[in-house]
Design a protein around this motif. Structure first.
Motif, PDB file in Angstrom:
ATOM      1  N   LEU A   1       9.329 -11.376  -9.152  1.00 29.09           N
ATOM      2  CA  LEU A   1       9.189 -11.354  -7.706  1.00 29.09           C
ATOM      3  C   LEU A   1       8.201 -10.284  -7.254  1.00 29.09           C
ATOM      4  O   LEU A   1       7.472 -10.503  -6.302  1.00 29.09           O
ATOM      5  N   CYS A   2       8.214  -9.161  -7.942  1.00 28.45           N
ATOM      6  CA  CYS A   2       7.302  -8.079  -7.539  1.00 28.45           C
ATOM      7  C   CYS A   2       5.846  -8.476  -7.724  1.00 28.45           C
ATOM      8  O   CYS A   2       5.008  -8.199  -6.862  1.00 28.45           O
ATOM      9  N   ALA A   3       5.534  -9.145  -8.849  1.00 27.24           N
ATOM     10  CA  ALA A   3       4.157  -9.581  -9.096  1.00 27.24           C
ATOM     11  C   ALA A   3       3.723 -10.582  -8.039  1.00 27.24           C
ATOM     12  O   ALA A   3       2.603 -10.513  -7.520  1.00 27.24           O
ATOM     13  N   THR A   4       4.601 -11.500  -7.681  1.00 22.13           N
ATOM     14  CA  THR A   4       4.288 -12.495  -6.660  1.00 22.13           C
ATOM     15  C   THR A   4       4.093 -11.832  -5.308  1.00 22.13           C
ATOM     16  O   THR A   4       3.153 -12.146  -4.574  1.00 22.13           O
ATOM     17  N   ALA A   5       4.964 -10.900  -4.966  1.00 24.88           N
ATOM     18  CA  ALA A   5       4.848 -10.186  -3.690  1.00 24.88           C
ATOM     19  C   ALA A   5       3.522  -9.441  -3.598  1.00 24.88           C
ATOM     20  O   ALA A   5       2.856  -9.477  -2.558  1.00 24.88           O
ATOM     21  N   ARG A   6       3.120  -8.785  -4.680  1.00 24.25           N
ATOM     22  CA  ARG A   6       1.845  -8.061  -4.677  1.00 24.25           C
ATOM     23  C   ARG A   6       0.673  -9.021  -4.491  1.00 24.25           C
ATOM     24  O   ARG A   6      -0.250  -8.749  -3.727  1.00 24.25           O
ATOM     25  N   LEU A   8       0.657 -12.022  -3.053  1.00 25.53           N
ATOM     26  CA  LEU A   8       0.658 -12.543  -1.685  1.00 25.53           C
ATOM     27  C   LEU A   8       0.166 -11.485  -0.703  1.00 25.53           C
ATOM     28  O   LEU A   8      -0.663 -11.771   0.160  1.00 25.53           O
ATOM     29  N   ALA A   9       0.663 -10.272  -0.831  1.00 24.70           N
ATOM     30  CA  ALA A   9       0.280  -9.195   0.094  1.00 24.70           C
ATOM     31  C   ALA A   9      -1.217  -8.900   0.018  1.00 24.70           C
ATOM     32  O   ALA A   9      -1.862  -8.658   1.042  1.00 24.70           O
ATOM     33  N   LYS A  10      -1.791  -8.945  -1.188  1.00 23.75           N
ATOM     34  CA  LYS A  10      -3.225  -8.685  -1.345  1.00 23.75           C
ATOM     35  C   LYS A  10      -4.075  -9.788  -0.740  1.00 23.75           C
ATOM     36  O   LYS A  10      -5.168  -9.540  -0.264  1.00 23.75           O
ATOM     37  N   ARG A  11      -3.594 -11.000  -0.755  1.00 18.07           N
ATOM     38  CA  ARG A  11      -4.413 -12.157  -0.382  1.00 18.07           C
ATOM     39  C   ARG A  11      -4.322 -12.566   1.086  1.00 18.07           C
ATOM     40  O   ARG A  11      -5.194 -13.264   1.564  1.00 18.07           O
ATOM     41  N   ILE A  12      -3.296 -12.151   1.793  1.00 18.13           N
ATOM     42  CA  ILE A  12      -3.133 -12.667   3.158  1.00 18.13           C
ATOM     43  C   ILE A  12      -3.874 -11.858   4.214  1.00 18.13           C
ATOM     44  O   ILE A  12      -4.005 -12.301   5.341  1.00 18.13           O
ATOM     45  N   GLY A  13      -4.365 -10.699   3.877  1.00 22.49           N
ATOM     46  CA  GLY A  13      -5.157  -9.919   4.816  1.00 22.49           C
ATOM     47  C   GLY A  13      -4.336  -8.928   5.619  1.00 22.49           C
ATOM     48  O   GLY A  13      -3.118  -9.052   5.740  1.00 22.49           O
ATOM     49  N   PRO A  14      -5.006  -7.931   6.185  1.00 17.76           N
ATOM     50  CA  PRO A  14      -4.325  -6.823   6.851  1.00 17.76           C
ATOM     51  C   PRO A  14      -3.633  -7.177   8.167  1.00 17.76           C
ATOM     52  O   PRO A  14      -2.719  -6.486   8.585  1.00 17.76           O
ATOM     53  N   ASP A  15      -4.059  -8.236   8.844  1.00 16.66           N
ATOM     54  CA  ASP A  15      -3.454  -8.592  10.128  1.00 16.66           C
ATOM     55  C   ASP A  15      -2.254  -9.515   9.984  1.00 16.66           C
ATOM     56  O   ASP A  15      -1.667  -9.943  10.972  1.00 16.66           O
ATOM     57  N   ASN A  16      -1.897  -9.843   8.750  1.00 20.78           N
ATOM     58  CA  ASN A  16      -0.785 -10.749   8.472  1.00 20.78           C
ATOM     59  C   ASN A  16       0.320  -9.987   7.770  1.00 20.78           C
ATOM     60  O   ASN A  16       0.163  -8.817   7.442  1.00 20.78           O
ATOM     61  N   ALA A  17       1.455 -10.641   7.551  1.00 16.31           N
ATOM     62  CA  ALA A  17       2.599  -9.946   6.946  1.00 16.31           C
ATOM     63  C   ALA A  17       3.306 -10.849   5.950  1.00 16.31           C
ATOM     64  O   ALA A  17       3.323 -12.069   6.097  1.00 16.31           O
ATOM     65  N   VAL A  18       3.902 -10.222   4.937  1.00 16.09           N
ATOM     66  CA  VAL A  18       4.734 -10.939   3.967  1.00 16.09           C
ATOM     67  C   VAL A  18       6.022 -10.143   3.784  1.00 16.09           C
ATOM     68  O   VAL A  18       6.016  -8.919   3.776  1.00 16.09           O
TER      69      VAL A  18
END
Length: 102
Positions: A1-6, A8-18
């Motif tokens: 889960l941690c690898a997936t979270a990282r 997703l967080a890197k790819r969605i951009g700073p104005d978005n949230a995960v």
């Protein structure tokens, strides 16, 4: 889960949230149309699928099923999340690593 979270967080951009919901990860992506939301889900699904986590001497690949919805003017946060979770349920019924927008 941690690898997936990282990933997703890197790819969605700073104005978005995960974050996490009862069913998995919850992402908030600003400025999407139905088409771009589906395109984003498919892209993120592919990126996550490229990762593999070490597992008992081998590699465990990750699948991602995605459900999405667009915010409506009358939405509450609960209604929006509920609709997104309904879309996720639809995608999981279709099969492994699918995306659905409602």
């Amino acid at each position: 889960l941690c690898a997936t979270a990282r990933t997703l967080a890197k790819r969605i951009g700073p104005d978005n949230a995960v974050g996490r919901s009862e069913l998995g990860f919850l992402m908030i992506l600003k400025g999407c149309t139905g088409a771009t939301l589906l395109e984003s889900a498919i892209c993120l699904k592919r990126l996550v699928g490229l990762e593999a986590v070490p597992w008992w001497g081998g590699k465990l690949t990750i699948t991602l099923s995605a459900g999405g919805t667009l915010a409506r003017a009358e939405d509450t946060a609960d209604a929006l999340v509920r609709r997104a979770e309904e879309a996720l349920n639809v995608s999981m019924k279709i099969g492994v690593s699918q995306a659905a927008i409602v």
